[in-house]
Structure formats: structure tokens, C-alpha cells
Scaffold this motif. Structure first.
Motif, PDB file in Angstrom:
ATOM      1  N   THR A  22       0.793  -1.219   0.000  1.00  0.00           N
ATOM      2  CA  THR A  22       0.000   0.000   0.000  1.00  0.00           C
ATOM      3  C   THR A  22       0.829   1.274   0.000  1.00  0.00           C
ATOM      4  N   GLN A  76      -8.301  -1.348  -0.937  1.00  0.00           N
ATOM      5  CA  GLN A  76      -7.613  -1.380   0.346  1.00  0.00           C
ATOM      6  C   GLN A  76      -7.681   0.000   0.983  1.00  0.00           C
ATOM      7  N   PHE A  78      -6.315   2.675   3.872  1.00  0.00           N
ATOM      8  CA  PHE A  78      -5.085   2.898   4.612  1.00  0.00           C
ATOM      9  C   PHE A  78      -5.005   4.347   5.034  1.00  0.00           C
ATOM     10  N   THR A  79      -3.929   4.718   5.708  1.00  0.00           N
ATOM     11  CA  THR A  79      -3.730   6.095   6.140  1.00  0.00           C
ATOM     12  C   THR A  79      -2.464   6.645   5.499  1.00  0.00           C
ATOM     13  N   THR A  86       0.573   4.155   5.306  1.00  0.00           N
ATOM     14  CA  THR A  86       0.661   3.160   6.364  1.00  0.00           C
ATOM     15  C   THR A  86      -0.532   2.221   6.306  1.00  0.00           C
ATOM     16  N   ILE A  87      -0.190   0.933   6.281  1.00  0.00           N
ATOM     17  CA  ILE A  87      -1.211  -0.105   6.397  1.00  0.00           C
ATOM     18  C   ILE A  87      -0.715  -1.064   7.464  1.00  0.00           C
TER      19      ILE A  87
END
Length: 129
Positions: A22, A76, A78-79, A86-87
Motif C-alpha cells: 500500500t 484497500q 489505509f492512512t 501506512t497499512i
């Protein structure tokens, strides 16, 4: 035919790697469309991605540091912050410059370009409702 198959396999592998690793963008919110990829010594421009059916990949940068990656028919969440996606516990560095997100990890490089007019196609489950 063998070349198309090789390109298809490499593109799928690159995008699946991204799903497991990711990544995402930075300051401008919105859709970033997958425009090129490099993996296993092969390069894929937008026309090559389209030829192998991989031209629908995108990253959506949302508010509050949240994002979504869609590739190879999978999504997906994520941040992100100013430098990393970041995942789970894994962080992946990226750059965002002039509307282009570039991320590179383990020999795979993906480039996403901001597209204010891009709208993802509805999934088959959504379109059948």
C-alpha cells in the motif's frame, strides 16, 4: 502473445504487491489514476496498462489522512501523512509533486497522476443493484 502474457503477469504482480504494501498521497485530496508502473525490469505506460486491463487502478486521498487504493479489482483502505502510507504496521515512503504520486518498494515503482475528472467505474455488485 507470450509478450502480452508476460506484461499482464508483471502488471498484475506489481499491483498485487501494492495491495499488500500500500501507498498514498499527500496534500491534494481527490483521485490519482495509475499512469505507469515498473517491475521486474519492465516498464508499463498508460497505453500498456490499458492493453492488459490494468488502467482502472487509482488512489483516492480523503480527508483526515485516510485513503483508498483500488487495483486489480480489489480495494484497500489505509492512512497517509506527508511522507508515508501506512497499512497495519508497515510504512511505505512516497513523494507527491506537481500532482504526481510516486512510490517505490522492492524494485516496483508505481506512478499515479491527479485527475480531477476521473470517476471510478461502479463495481459489478454496485451496478447490479
Amino acid at each position: 502473445m507470450k509478450r502480452i502474457f508476460t506484461i499482464s503477469v508483471a502488471a498484475v504482480m506489481a499491483l498485487l504487491m501494492v495491495l499488500s504494501l500500500t501507498a498514498c498521497g499527500n496534500s491534494t485530496l481527490g483521485y490519482y489514476k495509475l499512469t505507469s508502473a515498473e517491475a521486474s525490469g519492465m516498464s508499463f505506460d498508460s497505453s500498456t496498462l490499458a492493453a492488459v486491463g490494468m488502467d482502472k487502478g487509482y488512489i483516492l486521498l480523503k480527508e483526515d489522512g485516510k485513503a483508498k487504493l483500488s487495483a486489480a479489482g480489489q480495494e484497500q483502505e489505509f492512512t497517509y501523512d506527508d511522507k508515508n502510507f501506512t497499512i497495519g504496521s508497515e510504512s511505505i515512503p512516497y513523494t507527491l509533486k506537481d500532482g504526481v504520486i510516486t512510490m517505490e518498494k522492492d524494485g516496483t515503482k508505481l506512478v499515479f497522476t491527479f485527475d480531477a475528472n476521473f470517476k471510478p467505474e461502479a463495481s459489478t455488485t454496485e451496478s447490479s443493484k
